[in-house]
Design a protein around this motif. Structure first.
Motif, short mmCIF file in Angstrom:
data_model
loop_
_atom_site.label_atom_id
_atom_site.label_comp_id
_atom_site.label_asym_id
_atom_site.label_seq_id
_atom_site.Cartn_x
_atom_site.Cartn_y
_atom_site.Cartn_z
N LEU A 1 0.84 -1.21 0.00
CA LEU A 1 0.00 0.00 0.00
C LEU A 1 0.87 1.25 0.00
CD1 LEU A 1 -2.74 -1.21 2.50
CD2 LEU A 1 -3.14 -0.55 0.11
N GLU A 2 1.95 1.18 0.76
CA GLU A 2 2.83 2.35 0.83
C GLU A 2 3.47 2.60 -0.54
OE1 GLU A 2 6.13 2.08 3.52
OE2 GLU A 2 6.75 4.13 2.97
N ALA A 3 3.94 1.52 -1.17
CA ALA A 3 4.57 1.67 -2.50
C ALA A 3 3.58 2.24 -3.50
CB ALA A 3 5.09 0.31 -2.98
N ALA A 4 2.32 1.87 -3.34
CA ALA A 4 1.30 2.36 -4.28
C ALA A 4 0.81 3.75 -3.90
CB ALA A 4 0.12 1.38 -4.29
N GLY A 5 1.32 4.27 -2.80
CA GLY A 5 0.91 5.61 -2.38
C GLY A 5 -0.53 5.65 -1.87
N ILE A 6 -1.00 4.55 -1.32
CA ILE A 6 -2.37 4.52 -0.80
C ILE A 6 -2.33 4.72 0.72
CG2 ILE A 6 -4.43 3.09 -0.50
CD1 ILE A 6 -3.66 1.65 -3.12
N LYS A 7 -3.10 5.70 1.18
CA LYS A 7 -3.17 5.96 2.62
C LYS A 7 -4.11 4.96 3.28
CE LYS A 7 -2.33 10.89 2.70
NZ LYS A 7 -3.03 12.13 2.39
N VAL A 8 -3.79 4.61 4.51
CA VAL A 8 -4.62 3.63 5.23
C VAL A 8 -5.21 4.26 6.49
CG1 VAL A 8 -4.67 1.36 6.33
CG2 VAL A 8 -3.06 1.79 4.46
N PHE A 9 -6.53 4.20 6.59
CA PHE A 9 -7.21 4.63 7.81
C PHE A 9 -7.88 3.41 8.43
CE2 PHE A 9 -6.75 8.49 5.45
CZ PHE A 9 -6.54 9.47 6.42
N ILE A 10 -7.85 3.35 9.75
CA ILE A 10 -8.49 2.18 10.36
C ILE A 10 -9.68 2.57 11.23
CG2 ILE A 10 -6.52 0.59 10.34
CD1 ILE A 10 -6.01 1.43 13.25
N MET A 11 -10.63 1.66 11.29
CA MET A 11 -11.72 1.80 12.24
C MET A 11 -12.11 0.41 12.72
SD MET A 11 -15.22 2.90 10.35
CE MET A 11 -16.44 1.66 9.99
N GLU A 12 -12.98 0.35 13.74
CA GLU A 12 -13.24 -0.95 14.34
C GLU A 12 -14.48 -1.64 13.79
OE1 GLU A 12 -13.02 -0.70 18.58
OE2 GLU A 12 -10.85 -0.33 18.46
N SER A 13 -15.59 -0.93 13.77
CA SER A 13 -16.81 -1.58 13.29
C SER A 13 -17.80 -0.52 12.83
CB SER A 13 -17.43 -2.42 14.41
OG SER A 13 -17.74 -1.58 15.49
N GLY A 14 -18.90 -0.98 12.25
CA GLY A 14 -19.92 -0.07 11.74
C GLY A 14 -20.28 -0.46 10.32
N THR A 15 -21.01 0.43 9.65
CA THR A 15 -21.36 0.17 8.25
C THR A 15 -20.41 0.95 7.35
OG1 THR A 15 -22.83 2.05 8.16
CG2 THR A 15 -23.81 -0.03 8.85
N VAL A 16 -20.51 0.69 6.07
CA VAL A 16 -19.69 1.41 5.11
C VAL A 16 -20.00 2.92 5.22
CG1 VAL A 16 -19.21 1.76 2.66
CG2 VAL A 16 -19.51 -0.56 3.58
#
Ligand code: SF4
Ligand code: SF4
Lengths: 123, 289
Positions: free
Chosen positions: A79-94
């Motif tokens: 993901l880093e190489a592709a320049g994609i940022k990652v955000f995390i969350m625990e649960s819920g809907t889209v």
């Protein structure tokens, strides 16, 4: 700007899927217009390197940000190489994920949050 | 002659059968013991070999020179294991996923990929009395057991004509088990008389039948209600070669790393007669000593 959310079903009310490489679907969405597309995650059944394959899939669709539950070390590198940022969350809907993202309530991570293969052990 | 000892699951006493058969045969024959349970080799705890040599087992993994690479993406397309991947401006490699097949190097149009050996484990060998002993050990975290199994089995080529090779296969029915059992002249499937034992035995039977290796069943810890197992073997026409009864003293012997055939005369007889049964059961054309 396109962001991807890992999901268990094909629409905005679907439960979020906390696995990255082995999520069922990616909901790829423009957060401003809320126009979206659901894509089956072909990597979900890969023998190995599911996270890597998923990262490549998102990169090919010009996704710049992904919201998921956790990422392993290989996926994090890809993901880093592709320049994609990652955000995390625990649960819920889209929909919850998009809202939280827009309001700036999600944490960005730049490193793996779990060990390799952890997505394999979860149902 | 190569005899492999396998079982559909762990904990059936497969290694006990393998080492006691090896010890029994070693009294009259040249015997080579190959522990192919490379994720958890343990036969040496019982055979106590003196090790004489070792060799690294490696697979060739790709190293990419990004200067020479034209980002054509072919390496990523050919790799079935996602071990190499052009992403953004980089070519990422994931050595721990690579199977060392060489496909990417072969396909790269610019010669940007060279190969470097990555150690995935070791093979060690020596002697336990007259028994020639070899075992392999997979590096923790490496997914590549089959190359180590093959390296262990390759040592067999150095053995004198007429040697009986005993292969202790890993438990289960996955790739390293297939690598261990294939090319055997005969396979012993060790099982125990429990419902789980029976279920795993049926998987193991399917595997050896697919590999076309002649086989028979050894029931370990017999007496715990053999009914289902015996009926299954009869219905499927599977030879039952031996039953090792369940007794506390045998379990105690095993627990302290002891050798059944040396401590209990009746066990020695049991293994001698197991060998005779194997010889009688093995189909014509098998090279018997
Ligand atoms: S050698 Fe084979 S397994 Fe390894 S990266 Fe190249 S194509 Fe993939
Ligand atoms: S095949 Fe060779 S040139 Fe093409 S992307 Fe891979 S390393 Fe680069």
């Amino acid at each position: 700007m396109r962001i991807a959310v890992t999901a268990q079903d094909k629409n905005l009310d679907a439960e979020f899927d906390s696995r990255f490489g082995r999520c069922k679907y990616f909901i790829i969405i423009d957060p401003d217009t809320e126009e979206y597309q659901a894509e089956v995650n072909q990597a979900a059944t890969a023998h190995g390197g599911a996270g890597i394959q998923s990262a490549q899939f998102l990169a090919n669709r010009e996704v710049k940000t992904v919201i998921t539950g956790h990422v392993g070390p290989n996926a994090a590198r890809a993901l880093e190489a592709a320049g994609i940022k990652v955000f995390i969350m625990e649960s819920g809907t889209v929909r919850d994920a998009i809202t939280a993202y827009k309001e700036g309530n999600l944490t960005e991570v730049s490193e793996a949050t779990v060990d390799s293969h952890s997505g394999l052990n979860m149902s | 002659m190569i005899i492999s000892i396998a079982s559909g699951k762990g904990g059936t006493g497969k290694t006990t059968i393998a080492i006691n058969l090896a010890l029994t045969l070693a009294e009259t024959e040249s015997v080579c013991f190959m522990d192919c349970d490379v994720e958890e080799p343990n036969a040496h705890l019982f055979l106590k070999p003196v090790l004489e040599g070792s060799a690294q087992v490696t697979v060739p993994i790709p190293i990419v020179d990004e200067e020479q690479c034209n980002r054509c993406g072919r390496c990523g397309e050919i790799c079935a294991f996602n071990a190499i991947l052009p992403l953004g401006n980089h070519i990422l490699t994931f050595p721990e996923l690579c199977h060392g097949c060489g496909g990417c190097t072969l396909l790269c149009p610019t010669g940007a990929i060279r190969e470097e050996p990555l150690e995935i484990g070791v093979v060690e060998w020596g002697h336990a009395g007259s028994i020639s002993h070899t075992h392999g050990r997979l590096k923790i975290g490496s997914p590549l057991a089959p190359p180590i199994v093959k390296a262990v089995k390759n040592r067999n080529q150095n053995m004198p004509e007429g040697t009986i090779s005993i292969i202790d296969a890993p438990p289960g029915t996955s790739c390293p088990v297939v690598a261990s059992v294939s090319d055997s002249d005969f396979c012993l499937l060790v099982t125990e008389p429990t419902p789980f034992g029976l279920h795993d035995l049926t998987l193991a039977v399917d595997m050896v039948r697919a590999l076309q290796v002649p086989f028979g069943v050894v029931i370990n810890r017999a007496g715990l209600g053999n009914g289902g197992l015996v009926n299954y073997c009869k219905a499927k026409n599977i030879p039952m070669l031996a039953e090792i009864p369940f007794e506390r003293k045998y379990a105690a012997c095993y627990a302290k790393g002891g050798r059944l055939v040396e401590e209990f005369p009746e066990m020695k007889e049991a293994f001698q007669s197991l060998w005779q049964t194997i010889c009688a059961t093995a189909p014509e054309g098998t090279k018997l000593p």
